[in-house]
Design a protein around this motif. Structure first.
Motif, PDB file in Angstrom:
ATOM      1  N   THR A  57     -69.725   1.842  11.758  1.00 35.09           N
ATOM      2  CA  THR A  57     -71.153   1.653  11.463  1.00 35.09           C
ATOM      3  C   THR A  57     -71.785   2.912  10.876  1.00 35.09           C
ATOM      4  O   THR A  57     -72.704   2.811  10.063  1.00 35.09           O
ATOM      5  N   THR A  82     -70.809  -4.314   4.648  1.00 35.58           N
ATOM      6  CA  THR A  82     -70.945  -4.759   6.040  1.00 35.58           C
ATOM      7  C   THR A  82     -69.753  -5.608   6.474  1.00 35.58           C
ATOM      8  O   THR A  82     -69.323  -5.551   7.630  1.00 35.58           O
ATOM      9  N   ARG A  83     -69.197  -6.411   5.564  1.00 36.36           N
ATOM     10  CA  ARG A  83     -68.004  -7.212   5.899  1.00 36.36           C
ATOM     11  C   ARG A  83     -66.846  -6.336   6.343  1.00 36.36           C
ATOM     12  O   ARG A  83     -66.029  -6.743   7.176  1.00 36.36           O
ATOM     13  N   SER A  95     -66.708  -3.887  14.169  1.00 34.56           N
ATOM     14  CA  SER A  95     -67.597  -4.107  15.310  1.00 34.56           C
ATOM     15  C   SER A  95     -66.813  -4.906  16.340  1.00 34.56           C
ATOM     16  O   SER A  95     -66.277  -5.976  15.999  1.00 34.56           O
ATOM     17  N   TRP A 140     -71.672 -10.553  13.409  1.00 37.73           N
ATOM     18  CA  TRP A 140     -72.649  -9.520  13.066  1.00 37.73           C
ATOM     19  C   TRP A 140     -73.835  -9.523  14.035  1.00 37.73           C
ATOM     20  O   TRP A 140     -74.389  -8.469  14.326  1.00 37.73           O
ATOM     21  N   LEU A 144     -75.317  -4.205  12.643  1.00 39.07           N
ATOM     22  CA  LEU A 144     -74.946  -5.216  11.642  1.00 39.07           C
ATOM     23  C   LEU A 144     -75.989  -6.324  11.570  1.00 39.07           C
ATOM     24  O   LEU A 144     -76.255  -6.867  10.486  1.00 39.07           O
ATOM     25  N   SER A 145     -76.593  -6.655  12.697  1.00 40.50           N
ATOM     26  CA  SER A 145     -77.644  -7.666  12.710  1.00 40.50           C
ATOM     27  C   SER A 145     -78.853  -7.208  11.888  1.00 40.50           C
ATOM     28  O   SER A 145     -79.441  -7.980  11.126  1.00 40.50           O
ATOM     29  N   ALA A 198     -77.970  -7.407   8.264  1.00 36.89           N
ATOM     30  CA  ALA A 198     -78.007  -8.796   7.797  1.00 36.89           C
ATOM     31  C   ALA A 198     -79.435  -9.208   7.458  1.00 36.89           C
ATOM     32  O   ALA A 198     -79.693  -9.865   6.431  1.00 36.89           O
TER      33      ALA A 198
END
Length: 505
Positions: free
Chosen positions: A298, A411-412, A416, A457, A463-464, A467
């Protein structure tokens, strides 16, 4: 049509042509032989005599008789054809000795023209000669264009009032950092002087090809022991090379998140014109290449996102003053046009399609390149061709759409809970590998689909948040999308939250 009319007149008009008529007291009439079904007698009297033959199917029809009024001249002047011949004469019984069959044989025939062997040879040879001449003319024109290009380069050098030898001695053993620092502190704000650029370019040794694309090739080169990147444009992409050179040489673009420009050169090598753009070299390559080889955590994910946003803010914002810069929209932002630096921050590259805008004169400079970007990364308004081409903010919003797709790619590949998806380009599951304009328009505009966001995510706060951010870059309505500055501030808050969580742990 004329022949048909005459035949109809001959058949249907008794005033013009009559067999068996008789006016012996009229001295202006001649006695004529009359051979026809309508002849009552073997002779007739008229102003002229005639003999005719008409080809009706396979059987010719022969007739002889006389014309009896002033229109006889028109009938007698009928030109012979393959189906009908009329011959007139003036004199008593003058048509007696006219034979009809030879008349028809004398008519012009529509026979094919035959060419002799000599004629065909002359035709072929002359065609080859013409092609050779045209080829020579084309070669001369190309050489003239190349010569003009080189003359423009020399003229540009002359404007700077220096010669190659003097500049070469000034370059000396300086490092690239020395040259660039001097350029930035000299107040020019436009990179290295042209002659220094050409001197540096001609002292570069190409080592290895590190990439290829539609524009040409990228090589790792060396200048006085230092690695540089040399982007060699193909001749068909000269407009992109010229545009990028123009922007780098007229705009203050020095920024840690914009690819560092060193020099540009148009030179003749191996009897062909080569277009070079020389920049800093980053061994990690493009973000596209890096994400295929590596996953990230991250922290690195946020470093990538923040550095790209920083570069985008610098491009989009106008800097006022004598050493300022106009606002710039990239127009082709994608993971292949973003490079990964050694410190795992990113810098934006490839300004060949960029648009510039200055508030001082409210002038929009869109350049002279007809390309409009990469189809996979095109915003809905570009695909629908509804973008306001005279509005600079419209181009910035196109960049924001593309930034959201790049953020999705990063992000993919972010770990996590020990999980990361394999690398895939945006819309990989909805369109072919090389999507057409219509493929993208259907998915993005008609169906209004967006890249899939995995459920995992939402179990990770970072990650949230990312998104949510990328979704705000993908609004169908361009004016509803975030600005680059807002994205930068939001990413800063997400990064600070992540640091607090780590400190608490």
């Amino acid at each position: 049509m004329a022949q048909c009319s005459i035949l109809v007149l001959l058949l249907l008009t008794p005033k013009v042509f009559r067999c068996g008529a008789e006016d012996k007291d009229n001295p202006s009439q001649f006695q004529c032989v009359c051979e026809d079904n309508s002849c009552g007698r073997p002779v007739c009297y008229g102003q002229s005599c005639f003999a005719s033959v008409t080809q009706n199917g396979e059987v010719p029809v022969y007739r002889k008789g006389c014309f009896n009024d002033d229109q006889s001249g028109l009938m007698c002047k009928t030109p012979p054809s393959e189906t009908q011949v009329v011959q007139c004469c003036n004199g008593n019984l003058c048509n007696r000795n006219i034979t009809a069959m030879p008349l028809l044989s004398q008519a012009p025939k529509g026979e094919p023209i035959e060419y002799s062997v000599e004629t065909l040879i002359i035709f072929v040879v002359s065609t080859v000669i013409v092609l050779i001449v045209l080829s020579l003319v084309a070669v001369l024109i190309c050489r003239k264009i190349h010569q003009n290009r080189m003359e423009r380069l020399h003229a540009r050098d002359a404007e700077n009032g220096a010669i190659d030898g003097l500049i070469a001695s000034n370059v000396g053993d300086s490092t690239l950092a020395d040259l660039l620092d001097h350029s930035c502190t000299s107040g020019s704000g436009s990179g290295l002087p042209f002659l220094v650029q050409r001197t540096v370019a001609r002292q570069i040794t190409l080592v290895e090809c590190v990439g290829k694309g539609r524009y040409g090739e990228v090589w790792r080169g060396q200048w006085q022991g230092e690695n540089v990147a040399v982007k060699i444009f193909s001749s068909r992409d000269e407009k992109s090379w010229f545009r990028e050179t123009e922007i780098y040489n007229t705009v203050l673009l020095r920024h840690e998140n914009i690819l560092g420009f060193i020099a540009s050169d148009m030179t003749s090598r191996n009897s062909s014109t080569q277009l070079w753009l020389i920049t800093h070299y980053h061994e990690n390559g493009s973000l596209y290449d890096y994400l295929q080889r590596n996953t990230v955590d991250t922290v690195v994910c946020l470093n990538f996102a923040l550095s790209i946003a920083n570069g985008l803010v610098h491009l989009h914002n106008e800097i006022f003053g004598t050493e300022g810069k106009p606002a710039i929209a990239h127009r082709d932002l994608k993971s292949k046009n973003i490079l990964v630096k050694k410190n795992l921050h990113c810098c934006i590259a490839d300004l060949g399609l960029a648009v510039m805008h200055s508030q001082t004169n409210n002038q929009l400079d869109v350049g002279n390149n007809p390309k409009v970007g990469t189809k996979r990364y095109m915003a809905p308004e570009v695909l629908e061709e509804s973008i306001q081409v005279d509005c600079f903010d419209a181009y910035k919003r196109v960049d924001i759409w593309a930034f959201g797709l790049v953020l999705w790619e990063v992000t993919r590949r972010t770990f996590s809970n020990g999980i990361a998806e394999e690398y895939k380009p945006p819309f990989y599951d909805l369109v072919p590998n090389d999507p057409s304009f219509e493929d993208m328009r259907k998915i993005v505009c008609v169906e209004q689909q967006r890249p899939n966001i995995p459920n995992r995510w939402f179990s990770d706060p970072t990650l949230s948040a990312l998104a949510k951010l990328m979704k705000e870059c993908w609004y169908q309505n361009p004016s509803a999308r975030l600005t680059a500055l807002r994205i930068k501030k939001t990413l800063g808050k997400i990064s600070n939250s992540l640091e607090k969580v780590k400190m608490d742990c």
